[in-house]
Motif scaffolding. Structure first.
Motif, PDB file in Angstrom:
ATOM      1  N   TYR A  18     -81.914  17.625  17.700  1.00 14.04           N
ATOM      2  CA  TYR A  18     -82.897  18.673  16.736  1.00 14.04           C
ATOM      3  C   TYR A  18     -82.079  19.592  16.175  1.00 14.04           C
ATOM      4  O   TYR A  18     -81.097  19.846  16.659  1.00 14.04           O
ATOM      5  CB  TYR A  18     -83.927  18.905  17.658  1.00 14.04           C
ATOM      6  N   SER A  19     -82.506  20.116  15.053  1.00 13.02           N
ATOM      7  CA  SER A  19     -81.996  21.081  14.266  1.00 13.02           C
ATOM      8  C   SER A  19     -82.101  22.495  15.011  1.00 13.02           C
ATOM      9  O   SER A  19     -81.285  23.511  14.738  1.00 13.02           O
ATOM     10  CB  SER A  19     -82.468  21.555  12.790  1.00 13.02           C
ATOM     11  N   ASP A  20     -82.938  22.602  15.910  1.00 11.57           N
ATOM     12  CA  ASP A  20     -82.903  23.815  16.808  1.00 11.57           C
ATOM     13  C   ASP A  20     -83.335  23.446  18.411  1.00 11.57           C
ATOM     14  O   ASP A  20     -84.029  22.462  18.402  1.00 11.57           O
ATOM     15  CB  ASP A  20     -83.692  24.923  16.183  1.00 11.57           C
ATOM     16  N   LYS A  30     -76.657  21.211  16.337  1.00  8.66           N
ATOM     17  CA  LYS A  30     -77.900  20.496  16.548  1.00  8.66           C
ATOM     18  C   LYS A  30     -77.965  20.272  18.271  1.00  8.66           C
ATOM     19  O   LYS A  30     -76.802  20.489  18.772  1.00  8.66           O
ATOM     20  CB  LYS A  30     -77.578  19.145  15.946  1.00  8.66           C
TER      21      LYS A  30
END
Length: 56
Positions: free
Chosen positions: A16-18, A3
């Motif tokens: 955020y995941s990316d 993350k």
């Protein structure tokens, strides 16, 4: 899996995941902006990227 979030001297962004999403919303905390012409992320002075490695 990792993350990402940006940290300024006074604020911390959401996780955020990316990295692309973290860069897209960095302006919310004043960490930087995504340059529309080049597509590159421009970080403001004092901004750092924090990465959390998640087990799994």
């Amino acid at each position: 899996m990792s993350k990402y979030r940006f940290i300024t001297p006074h604020r911390a962004g959401k996780w955020y995941s990316d990295l692309t999403l973290a860069q897209k919303f960095a302006h919310v905390i004043g960490a930087g902006f995504l340059d529309r012409r080049s597509g590159e992320f421009v970080a403001y002075p004092g901004t750092r990227l924090e990465v959390a490695k998640l087990a799994g």
